[in-house]
Design an enzyme around this catalytic site. Structure first.
Site, short mmCIF file in Angstrom:
data_model
loop_
_atom_site.label_atom_id
_atom_site.label_comp_id
_atom_site.label_asym_id
_atom_site.label_seq_id
_atom_site.Cartn_x
_atom_site.Cartn_y
_atom_site.Cartn_z
N PRO A 143 47.87 33.21 46.67
CA PRO A 143 47.01 34.39 46.88
C PRO A 143 45.61 34.30 46.31
CG PRO A 143 48.52 34.79 45.08
CD PRO A 143 48.86 33.43 45.62
N CYS A 144 44.80 33.43 46.86
CA CYS A 144 43.42 33.29 46.38
C CYS A 144 42.60 34.55 46.67
CB CYS A 144 42.77 32.05 46.97
SG CYS A 144 42.69 32.04 48.75
N HIS A 145 43.09 35.43 47.54
CA HIS A 145 42.37 36.68 47.79
C HIS A 145 42.35 37.57 46.56
CE1 HIS A 145 46.59 37.66 48.74
NE2 HIS A 145 46.28 38.91 48.37
#
Length: 178
Positions: free
Chosen positions: A134-136
């Site tokens: 989850p780089c968001h």
């Protein structure tokens, strides 16, 4: 078209899963053998594409559960391609809980390179397994949204969907991020 079986080492197969029912975003997931090697947001005008591969069926089910609000942590076998530094950044990103955020600087410090916030951003930009890694959930130091391979509107939508919250460094009160 019938999906191919991953019977030969290195053969890649994929599935396509719709994100939200009210959008044209889909998640295209690719596996090699029994590991997820890529997940990317794409816009399609056609429908989902299914696979008979167990790892892709598991990914499909978990992605659907995430978007219907019943899953907060993915449990999938991953094999992202990248440098050791990038992999350390992605391992740290996986540790960020649903609805939580971290800054690029916090991730840099956590991986032992406190001056490498820009390199963390580059590693996030090269993340081959979006959403699942989850780089968001990684944002700028001032709480602002910084780059996202699929655009800031999608990053904002994902964070809003998760109810992401920011904790002020000068206060104990919780603030809505957006």
């Amino acid at each position: 078209m019938t999906p191919r079986k991953a019977s030969i080492e290195g053969t890649r197969v994929s599935t396509v899963v719709r994100a939200w029912s009210d959008s044209d975003w889909y998640v295209h997931v690719t596996a090699s053998g029994d590991r997820i090697v890529r997940a990317e947001f794409v816009r399609y005008t056609d429908s989902e594409r299914d696979s008979t591969e167990p790892v892709l069926r598991l990914a499909r089910d978990q992605i659907r559960a995430y978007f219907d609000g019943s899953l907060r942590t993915f449990e999938l076998p991953l094999e992202p391609a990248g440098s050791e530094f990038a992999k350390s950044v992605w391992r740290e990103a996986v540790s960020i809980g649903y609805g939580e955020i971290r800054t690029y600087g916090e991730i840099a410090a956590a991986v032992g390179s406190p001056q490498a916030a820009i390199a963390v951003g580059a590693a996030n930009g090269a993340n081959p397994i979006a959403l699942i890694i989850p780089c968001h959930r990684v944002i700028g130091a001032g709480g602002d949204l910084r780059g996202y391979a699929y655009g800031l509107d999608l990053k904002r939508r994902l964070l809003d969907f998760e109810g992401a919250r920011s904790f002020s460094r000068n206060s104990t009160r919780t603030q809505q991020l957006f």
